[in-house]
Scaffold this motif. Structure first.
Motif, short mmCIF file in Angstrom:
data_model
loop_
_atom_site.label_atom_id
_atom_site.label_comp_id
_atom_site.label_asym_id
_atom_site.label_seq_id
_atom_site.Cartn_x
_atom_site.Cartn_y
_atom_site.Cartn_z
N SER A 20 0.88 -1.17 0.00
CA SER A 20 0.00 0.00 0.00
C SER A 20 0.91 1.21 0.00
O SER A 20 1.66 1.40 0.95
N PRO A 21 0.92 2.00 -1.09
CA PRO A 21 1.85 3.13 -1.19
C PRO A 21 1.89 3.97 0.07
O PRO A 21 0.85 4.37 0.60
N GLY A 22 3.10 4.21 0.56
CA GLY A 22 3.27 5.00 1.76
C GLY A 22 3.20 4.19 3.04
O GLY A 22 3.42 4.72 4.12
N HIS A 23 2.93 2.89 2.91
CA HIS A 23 2.80 2.05 4.09
C HIS A 23 3.56 0.75 3.89
O HIS A 23 3.91 0.37 2.78
N ASN A 46 -3.74 -5.12 1.76
CA ASN A 46 -2.95 -5.40 0.56
C ASN A 46 -3.36 -4.51 -0.60
O ASN A 46 -3.29 -4.91 -1.76
N HIS A 47 -3.82 -3.30 -0.27
CA HIS A 47 -4.24 -2.36 -1.30
C HIS A 47 -4.07 -0.94 -0.77
O HIS A 47 -3.85 -0.71 0.44
N THR A 48 -4.19 0.02 -1.65
CA THR A 48 -4.09 1.42 -1.26
C THR A 48 -5.26 1.82 -0.37
O THR A 48 -6.38 1.37 -0.57
N ILE A 49 -4.99 2.64 0.63
CA ILE A 49 -6.05 3.12 1.51
C ILE A 49 -6.25 4.62 1.31
O ILE A 49 -5.43 5.28 0.65
N ARG A 135 -12.51 4.65 -0.26
CA ARG A 135 -13.14 3.96 -1.39
C ARG A 135 -13.24 2.47 -1.19
O ARG A 135 -13.90 1.78 -1.97
N GLN A 136 -12.60 1.95 -0.16
CA GLN A 136 -12.67 0.52 0.14
C GLN A 136 -13.66 0.24 1.27
O GLN A 136 -13.61 -0.80 1.90
N ASN A 137 -14.55 1.19 1.53
CA ASN A 137 -15.57 1.04 2.57
C ASN A 137 -14.95 0.79 3.93
O ASN A 137 -15.42 -0.02 4.72
N ALA A 154 -11.14 -3.73 -3.68
CA ALA A 154 -9.76 -4.12 -3.92
C ALA A 154 -9.42 -5.45 -3.25
O ALA A 154 -8.66 -6.26 -3.80
N LEU A 155 -9.97 -5.69 -2.06
CA LEU A 155 -9.74 -6.96 -1.39
C LEU A 155 -10.33 -8.10 -2.21
O LEU A 155 -9.67 -9.12 -2.46
#
Length: 255
Positions: A20-23, A46-49, A135-137, A154-155
């Motif tokens: 996750s970019p930045g993490h 396992n995705h951008t937040i 956007r991932q709720n 994304a998940l």
């Protein structure tokens, strides 16, 4: 008994680790020892937040150790457990927490607080903007723990098959889009007390279970090929909010 046609590959389990970019990258371990299945992670998806803090959420994301253990061979106990601190845990080690701890409160500058005296609990997705969902709720809590209030696109896209995690009692949770229909409906009419207005889903109490109105039970589950499973759905209740098996102590403490 409810019978459903479920997508092929129902029991497939696959976890893909992405940054996750930045993490820090997602790190997760799933193990079974005796009658317990444990999922441990670093609390990083396992995705951008989204960006936290934001206007609706004052907290900052923080990677942290997350471990939940559930029954590896769950059984229907014949009774239902309702309130837990989370509904389940994803295969990537991120909690499913559809409920909130916030209630309508006219005296609060934000219009809601932890004071439950109004009886109107904010519904996570119904009040998504107020609570700063991404956007991932999902959003983060006061500890910086990232958690989902509804299925995350994304998940779902990152996993093979329909299994996305396990419920608090160990039964599997599957996502199959709109192939299944919950049995929860918005109440007709208007709220009898403040905040008044029509039942629109902003509050948990706007919803009622109407048996037979869908093909899932009160807990968003059904019998599939002789086995009980829960479903993650695109409409309320999104994840199971009650449980037919023995709920793990890991889900009964403070969130």
């Amino acid at each position: 008994m409810i019978r459903l046609l479920v997508l092929a590959g129902l029991m497939t389990v696959a976890v893909f680790l992405k940054s996750s970019p930045g993490h820090t990258a997602n790190s997760v371990n799933i193990s079974t020892k005796g009658d317990q299945r444990c999922i441990s992670s670093n609390g990083t998806p396992n995705h951008t937040i989204g960006t936290f803090p934001n206007r609706g959420n004052p907290h900052r994301f923080r990677a942290q150790k997350v471990t939940y253990c559930v029954d590896a061979m769950p059984r229907d106990t014949g009774r239902i457990t309702h309130r837990t601190n989370a509904s389940g845990i994803s295969l990537t080690g991120i909690p499913f927490r559809p409920g909130t701890a916030d209630f309508y409160d006219a005296s609060s500058p934000r219009g809601f607080s932890r004071d439950g005296s109004s009886g109107w609990r904010l519904e996570g997705m119904g009040a998504a903007d107020m609570l700063g969902m991404d956007r991932q709720n999902a959003h983060v809590d006061h500890r910086g723990l990232y958690h989902y209030h509804a299925p995350a696109p994304a998940l779902i896209a990152s996993l093979k098959g329909t299994l996305i995690g396990y419920a608090a009692d160990g039964f599997p949770i599957h996502y199959v889009g709109d192939s299944v229909k919950p049995s929860w409906q918005l109440k007709p009419g208007k709220r009898p007390t403040a905040p008044h207005g029509r039942y629109d889903g902003t509050y948990e109490q706007d919803w009622q279970h109407v048996a037979g109105s869908g093909n899932l039970d009160e807990c968003n589950g059904a019998i599939v090929d002789g086995n009980y499973v829960y479903f993650a759905t695109d409409s309320f209740p999104f994840f199971p909010r009650c449980f037919r098996g023995t709920v793990s102590q890991d889900f009964l403490g403070r969130p």
